[in-house]
Design a protein around this motif. Structure first.
Motif, mmCIF file in Angstrom:
data_model
loop_
_atom_site.group_PDB
_atom_site.id
_atom_site.type_symbol
_atom_site.label_atom_id
_atom_site.label_comp_id
_atom_site.label_asym_id
_atom_site.label_seq_id
_atom_site.Cartn_x
_atom_site.Cartn_y
_atom_site.Cartn_z
ATOM 1 N N THR A 106 0.810 -1.229 0.000
ATOM 2 C CA THR A 106 0.000 0.000 0.000
ATOM 3 C C THR A 106 0.842 1.279 0.000
ATOM 4 O O THR A 106 0.669 2.134 -0.880
ATOM 5 N N PRO A 107 1.755 1.467 0.953
ATOM 6 C CA PRO A 107 2.530 2.714 0.923
ATOM 7 C C PRO A 107 3.441 2.819 -0.295
ATOM 8 O O PRO A 107 3.683 3.925 -0.792
ATOM 9 N N LEU A 108 3.934 1.680 -0.803
ATOM 10 C CA LEU A 108 4.769 1.716 -2.007
ATOM 11 C C LEU A 108 3.941 2.129 -3.225
ATOM 12 O O LEU A 108 4.414 2.857 -4.105
ATOM 13 N N TYR A 109 2.698 1.680 -3.259
ATOM 14 C CA TYR A 109 1.787 2.075 -4.340
ATOM 15 C C TYR A 109 1.548 3.582 -4.318
ATOM 16 O O TYR A 109 1.642 4.254 -5.354
ATOM 17 N N TRP A 110 1.263 4.114 -3.128
ATOM 18 C CA TRP A 110 0.987 5.549 -3.036
ATOM 19 C C TRP A 110 2.239 6.377 -3.300
ATOM 20 O O TRP A 110 2.159 7.458 -3.889
ATOM 21 N N LEU A 111 3.394 5.872 -2.904
ATOM 22 C CA LEU A 111 4.641 6.562 -3.218
ATOM 23 C C LEU A 111 4.815 6.680 -4.731
ATOM 24 O O LEU A 111 5.213 7.730 -5.237
ATOM 25 N N HIS A 170 2.593 6.969 -6.818
ATOM 26 C CA HIS A 170 1.624 7.940 -7.337
ATOM 27 C C HIS A 170 1.786 9.301 -6.653
ATOM 28 O O HIS A 170 0.839 10.095 -6.610
ATOM 29 N N ASN A 171 2.978 9.544 -6.125
ATOM 30 C CA ASN A 171 3.338 10.844 -5.544
ATOM 31 C C ASN A 171 2.439 11.267 -4.390
ATOM 32 O O ASN A 171 2.082 12.437 -4.257
ATOM 33 N N LYS A 172 2.077 10.295 -3.553
ATOM 34 C CA LYS A 172 1.290 10.575 -2.358
ATOM 35 C C LYS A 172 1.907 9.878 -1.148
ATOM 36 O O LYS A 172 2.530 8.820 -1.281
ATOM 37 N N LEU A 173 1.717 10.464 0.024
ATOM 38 C CA LEU A 173 2.170 9.888 1.305
ATOM 39 C C LEU A 173 3.665 9.563 1.266
ATOM 40 O O LEU A 173 4.106 8.505 1.713
ATOM 41 N N ALA A 174 4.449 10.504 0.779
ATOM 42 C CA ALA A 174 5.886 10.262 0.596
ATOM 43 C C ALA A 174 6.602 10.012 1.910
ATOM 44 O O ALA A 174 7.533 9.192 1.969
ATOM 45 N N ASN A 175 6.214 10.688 2.978
ATOM 46 C CA ASN A 175 6.906 10.521 4.251
ATOM 47 C C ASN A 175 6.495 9.233 4.951
ATOM 48 O O ASN A 175 7.323 8.577 5.593
ATOM 49 N N VAL A 176 5.230 8.847 4.822
ATOM 50 C CA VAL A 176 4.802 7.532 5.300
ATOM 51 C C VAL A 176 5.602 6.450 4.582
ATOM 52 O O VAL A 176 6.129 5.513 5.201
#
Length: 316
Positions: free
Chosen positions: A166-171, A173-179
């Motif tokens: 999940t966090p790798l997917y959002w990364l 897509h340029n979202k939740l970079a710090n998470v």
């Protein structure tokens, strides 16, 4: 009474112990260095289903890292081959606690107190999630030294990855970079943990007779497939609502093969890196992030130089 033996790092039985210690201490980190609040704007753009997935995968990861820090490493330490190996496992045990705490930092940034209570209530009662935790913990408590190491590698290199997707997917897509930065730091640790414990497994496995090895491999592959079947259910539970299930299952099978490779075994599934969503594979890289140091701290940040404490430092 047998004399107590001091650990001597200048007299090594296994050079891998020292190399692993140095690698782990070089990449030491804490969640407090990552500015998670910078992700709040991205968080507000996610749908309720997307937020639900993020919350539950991190709840699940918290449970598994708690298992590793509270029971897993202590079980492995009982079978250490060298004093230095036990010291390395002490380091791993602490970092697993750091990992577990880092998810709470994410929750406290993105979620309300009521939502956090609901996340942990779900985590502590979900039957599918509890099945894999109890399966692994049973091996820690009752397994042979080699079975314990297999359990640890399966957890570190395979079972965590349904959550990491999940966090790798959002990364990607340029979202939740710090998470995602925290997850990449955790991935960097887990890569070393899985490789090191897999190496220690291979030392013991190679001491078995050929017949014992074949019997053990049968048990190991059966255990992996049982865990994979449960992980399929867990993946459907989490990801059907956002339509990512098939992609996550490919990612899981790829990482199950990586776990087997850490143990010196042949892969079980046909999936390779080329089959995984390229956006996620790009994010899984554990290299240093190229971040703006005025706004974010990348996973290659340098620890400050240590200076002697002054009397004024104790005045709060």
């Amino acid at each position: 009474m047998e004399n107590y033996k001091a650990i001597n790092w200048n007299n090594l039985e296994d050079q891998i112990d020292k190399a692993t210690w140095e690698k782990l201490t070089e990449q030491f980190w804490l969640d407090t260095r990552i500015p998670l609040s910078n992700d709040l704007a991205d968080w507000r753009t996610l749908s309720e289903a997307d937020k639900d997935v993020v919350a539950k995968v991190f709840g699940g990861l918290t449970l598994l890292d708690t298992l590793q820090s509270q029971d897993g490493m202590s079980a492995l330490k009982a079978d250490s081959r060298t004093q230095q190996e036990e010291a390395v496992l002490n380091n791993i045990e602490f970092m697993e606690s750091v990992h577990a705490k880092s998810y709470s930092s994410i929750f406290s940034t993105l979620n309300t107190p009521k939502e956090i209570e609901e996340i942990f209530a779900w985590t502590d009662t979900n039957e599918i999630l509890q099945y894999k935790a109890q399966k692994i913990n049973d091996l820690y408590q009752n397994g042979t030294p080699l079975q314990k190491k297999v359990a640890s590698v399966f957890l570190e290199t395979f079972l965590f990855y349904s959550g990491f997707y999940t966090p790798l997917y959002w990364l990607g897509h340029n979202k939740l970079a710090n998470v995602a930065e925290i997850i990449k730091l955790i991935l960097r640790d887990e890569s070393v943990h899985g490789t090191y414990i897999g190496y220690k497994f291979q030392l013991g496995f190679n001491e078995l007779s050929e017949a014992q090895q074949e019997e053990f491999k049968t048990w190991m592959y059966e255990t992996l497939y049982d865990l994979y079947e449960n992980e399929e259910k867990y993946t459907h539970l989490l990801y059907d609502q956002v339509g990512w299930t098939d992609d996550v299952l490919v990612f899981l099978r790829y990482n199950a093969n990586k776990a087997l490779m850490n143990l010196g075994m042949d892969p079980l599934f046909p999936d390779t890196a080329e089959d995984v969503n390229p956006v996620v594979m790009n994010g899984i890289s554990t290299s240093t992030s190229n971040h703006d140091f005025f706004s974010q701290v990348g996973n290659g940040y340098l620890l400050g130089n240590v200076e002697a404490m002054q009397d004024s430092d104790y005045e709060f």
